[in-house]
Design an enzyme around this catalytic site. Structure first.
Site, PDB file in Angstrom:
ATOM      1  N   TYR A 141       0.824  -1.212   0.000  1.00 36.92           N
ATOM      2  CA  TYR A 141       0.000   0.000   0.000  1.00 36.92           C
ATOM      3  C   TYR A 141       0.861   1.267   0.000  1.00 36.92           C
ATOM      4  CZ  TYR A 141      -4.163  -2.864   0.983  1.00 36.92           C
ATOM      5  OH  TYR A 141      -5.196  -3.783   0.918  1.00 36.92           O
ATOM      6  N   LYS A 169       5.032 -14.161   4.593  1.00 34.51           N
ATOM      7  CA  LYS A 169       5.140 -15.068   3.448  1.00 34.51           C
ATOM      8  C   LYS A 169       6.611 -15.029   3.011  1.00 34.51           C
ATOM      9  CE  LYS A 169       3.017 -17.578   0.260  1.00 34.51           C
ATOM     10  NZ  LYS A 169       2.318 -18.828   0.461  1.00 34.51           N
ATOM     11  N   ASP A 189      -1.104 -17.460   4.173  1.00 30.90           N
ATOM     12  CA  ASP A 189      -2.162 -18.197   3.473  1.00 30.90           C
ATOM     13  C   ASP A 189      -2.654 -19.377   4.327  1.00 30.90           C
ATOM     14  OD1 ASP A 189       0.355 -19.286   3.107  1.00 30.90           O
ATOM     15  OD2 ASP A 189       0.113 -19.723   0.983  1.00 30.90           O
ATOM     16  N   ASP A 206      -5.112  -6.378   6.285  1.00 30.25           N
ATOM     17  CA  ASP A 206      -6.369  -5.917   5.698  1.00 30.25           C
ATOM     18  C   ASP A 206      -7.260  -7.119   5.375  1.00 30.25           C
ATOM     19  OD1 ASP A 206      -8.231  -4.221   4.663  1.00 30.25           O
ATOM     20  OD2 ASP A 206      -7.093  -3.661   2.876  1.00 30.25           O
ATOM     21  N   ASP A 246     -10.664  -8.800   7.618  1.00 31.69           N
ATOM     22  CA  ASP A 246     -11.999  -8.917   7.007  1.00 31.69           C
ATOM     23  C   ASP A 246     -12.489 -10.362   7.078  1.00 31.69           C
ATOM     24  OD1 ASP A 246     -11.833  -6.207   6.271  1.00 31.69           O
ATOM     25  OD2 ASP A 246     -12.812  -6.579   4.348  1.00 31.69           O
TER      26      ASP A 246
HETATM   27 MG    MG Z   1     -10.319  -3.334   4.024  1.00 33.01          MG
END
Ligand code: MG
Ligand code: NAI
Length: 326
Positions: free
Chosen positions: A120, A166, A198, A222, A226
């Protein structure tokens, strides 16, 4: 002393759940003054700028900020706002509550997400027609800072620490991330586990009780938070704190929910719990706990919004939370 709170509702259900959270904050009788700022799609349409200068200044100058959500302009609003308050950690608790359907009723996870870099960092380019690239930035400084925050938070709140990565594929960037975490753990004599992000997604669904604080690079935090929202009953429940050294911004994890916006049916829980974090950040721990207890009581007994299987509106749920505070 009056604390100044910048209030930025944004778009969609941000305009419904933020006023609900402000009502609850007012009901705590903590000495807060609220100043409103505009940001998001509607302002961008009107003024060609999703985050006007005065809104930036408002967040920079306030003691803390409460934000709702922005629509298509979200990245142009929330990323700079997180920067304005100097936030480096995004804290996202995902807890199961009595009375709310959760996959595993004992789930009590807290994602501590690096908030400034990773994929990001905003470094993308189109090299040539049909070929695009993205640069993933991982620095030792930001990795140490998020590790320190994560260990500190886990210590203070009695959680174990798992570090998501990772590094088997992203050897240089996540290799550095893991080295920084290991150095901080060593200095603090702290224990922790690591998990491939993962595989962790699978384990979080199957055995969430095995985990507490999950320290993550930006994108992993992120996505995994969720996922955890889905474990405990949906996005309407998840608050978040963007924490800096001496300023912070609090926001629900969810977005503008255009599918339900304008109906008065949004679940205000995530925004109200974000308000509880804001109270704690300002030093009002007891009041923050009172808000959490009131939310817990209302989730348990109802009324509940449609996302939780109920038929109550945002206002009715907020009224009930305010009643429980009295
Ligand atoms: Mg989000
Ligand atoms: P979303 O979080 O807005 O909605 C996803 C689903 O969850 C929808 O079905 C929605 O109705 C439901 N939902 C979310 N919050 C709820 C609540 N409080 N009560 C009841 N149901 C709730 O995510 P989506 O649909 O991916 O994005 C919609 C818009 O929001 C997009 O324009 C996106 O850019 C923006 N967004 C903004 C964010 C921010 O400002 N921080 C974060 C995420 C998305």
């Amino acid at each position: 002393m009056t604390e100044e709170v910048a209030v930025i509702e944004g778009d969609g259900i941000g305009r419904e759940v933020v006023p609900a959270a402000v009502r609850v904050l007012e009901a705590t009788e903590v000495d807060l003054s609220f100043v409103e700022g505009e940001a998001g799609d509607a302002v961008a349409d009107e003024r060609g700028e999703p985050l006007p200068e005065e809104t930036r200044d408002l967040a920079a100058g306030a003691d803390a900020t409460l934000f709702g959500a922005a629509g298509e302009t979200a990245a142009d609003v929330i990323l700079p706002l997180r920067e304005v308050v100097g936030s480096f950690a995004n804290v996202r608790p995902a807890r199961a509550y009595p009375g709310v359907d959760a996959l595993h009723p004992g789930t009590d996870l807290v994602f501590v997400r690096e908030n400034t870099e990773g994929v990001y960092a905003g470094i993308e380019s189109e090299i040539t027609d049909g070929v695009t690239t993205l640069t993933r930035v991982i620095t030792e400084e930001a990795s140490r800072r998020i590790a320190e925050y994560g260990f500190e938070y886990a210590d203070a709140n009695g959680y174990d620490v798992t570090v998501a990565h990772k590094a088997n594929v992203m050897r240089t960037t996540d290799g550095q991330f893991l080295d920084a975490v290991a150095a901080v753990a060593d200095e603090r004599c702290a224990d922790y586990d690591t998990a491939l992000m993962d595989a962790l997604a699978t384990h979080l669904v199957m055995d969430p009780d095995e985990y507490g604080v999950v320290v993550c690079p930006n994108l992993a935090g992120d996505v995994l938070s969720d996922l955890a929202a889905g474990l405990v009953g949906g996005l309407g429940l998840l608050p978040s704190a963007n924490v800096g050294e001496d300023n912070a911004l609090f926001e629900p994890v969810h977005g503008t929910a255009p599918d339900i916006a304008g109906r008065g049916a949004a679940n205000p829980t995530a925004a109200i719990l974000s308000g509880a974090h804001l109270l704690e950040f300002l030093g009002y721990d007891r009041e923050g706990d009172r808000v959490r207890e009131a939310v817990r009581a209302v989730l348990s007994s109802g009324p509940r919004t449609p996302d939780l299987g109920g038929d109550a509106g945002t206002d009715a749920v907020t009224d009930a939370v305010v009643d429980h505070l009295d």
